[in-house]
Design an enzyme around this catalytic site. Structure first.
Site, PDB file in Angstrom:
ATOM      1  N   LYS A  83     -73.442  13.587  32.630  1.00 26.15           N
ATOM      2  CA  LYS A  83     -71.836  13.343  32.363  1.00 26.15           C
ATOM      3  C   LYS A  83     -70.774  13.153  33.122  1.00 26.15           C
ATOM      4  CE  LYS A  83     -69.136  12.492  27.692  1.00 26.15           C
ATOM      5  NZ  LYS A  83     -69.030  13.517  26.884  1.00 26.15           N
TER       6      LYS A  83
HETATM    7  O1  G3P Z   1     -67.043  13.947  23.806  1.00 29.52           O
HETATM    8  C1  G3P Z   1     -66.021  12.845  24.375  1.00 29.52           C
HETATM    9  C2  G3P Z   1     -64.996  11.516  23.029  1.00 29.52           C
HETATM   10  O2  G3P Z   1     -65.846  12.014  21.651  1.00 29.52           O
HETATM   11  C3  G3P Z   1     -63.950  13.236  22.282  1.00 29.52           C
HETATM   12  O3  G3P Z   1     -63.569  12.740  21.021  1.00 29.52           O
HETATM   13  O4  G3P Z   1     -61.957  12.928  18.883  1.00 29.52           O
HETATM   14  O5  G3P Z   1     -61.730  14.542  20.950  1.00 29.52           O
HETATM   15  O6  G3P Z   1     -61.173  12.324  21.525  1.00 29.52           O
HETATM   16  P1  G3P Z   1     -62.350  12.960  20.703  1.00 29.52           P
END
Ligand code: G3P
Length: 223
Positions: A83
């Site tokens: 990633k």
């Molecule tokens: O892993 C990337 C993404 O899904 C993060 O989500 O909830 O931290 O905005 P969030």
């Protein structure tokens, strides 16, 4: 549509993988920090639990550093997806790793122009963050619609749209209606998908009526 779970909690992953419905896992530095464990240990454990792609994110911000970290991460298991952040160095590393046959996930995508760049860099997945756009008063799902339309115009673009930063089941349903390839769901949202009050009520009614019959479902006597 593929379902990934967005967590580095291996107990959660193990429980969710038992459903047979889990296609992959995504992690990020914040989720690794939350686990309180070493990234190499966590990613190795996740890769043993799930056959599909497991995203492990680099922490370096320069090309050489990303490539060095990518070499460490990809050595963990064949299903590691490296990633990378959506930056010029991240996309350069994406292009190089793709050329070496490594799966890549370009993260922190907030515009369709960025998604197009990730696709041109040969990313296996690009991760637009819908919830974080909603949080600042922009429509995250509008971004998914735009990306799906753009990618649909070019058969040569093979990058899969991995909808990330999902906050609730409606994000997932809207993404599925748009034909997004993958959704990465927090464990709680993944569990929410199963539930409907009429399912619970209906099952209670069936079980109550079944009990009145006094029957059991078992092989016939003598079989
Ligand atoms: O892993 C990337 C993404 O899904 C993060 O989500 O909830 O931290 O905005 P969030």
């Amino acid at each position: 549509m593929k379902f990934f779970v967005d967590t580095a909690d291996t107990a959660e992953i193990k429980a969710l993988a038992a459903s047979g419905l889990l296609d992959g896992v995504t992690t990020n530095p914040s989720l690794i920090a939350k686990s309180g464990r070493k990234i190499l240990d966590v990613v190795a454990e996740i890769c043993a639990l799930v056959e599909g792609p497991v995203s492990a994110e680099v922490a370096a911000t320069d090309y050489d550093g990303m490539m060095r970290e990518a070499a460490v991460l990809r050595a963990i298991a064949s299903n590691v997806t490296v990633k990378l952040p959506l930056t010029p160095d991240g996309l350069r590393a994406c292009k190089a790793l793709t050329g070496e046959g490594v799966m890549t996930n370009v993260t922190l995508c907030f515009s369709s122009a960025q998604a197009l760049l990730a696709a041109k860099a040969g990313a296996t997945f690009v991760s637009p963050f819908v919830g974080r756009l909603d949080d600042i008063g922009q429509d995250g799902m509008e971004l998914i619609a735009d990306i799906m339309q753009i990618f649909g115009n070019y058969a040569a673009l093979t990058t899969e749209v991995l909808v990330a930063s999902i906050r609730h089941p409606i994000h997932l349903i809207q993404a599925a209606k748009m034909g997004a390839h993958v959704a990465t769901l927090p464990p709680a949202v993944l569990r929410q998908l199963y539930h409907h009050p009429l399912t619970d009520k209906g099952l209670a009614g069936f079980l109550a009526d079944w009990a009145k019959t006094g029957q059991t479902i078992a092989p016939p006597a003598g079989a």
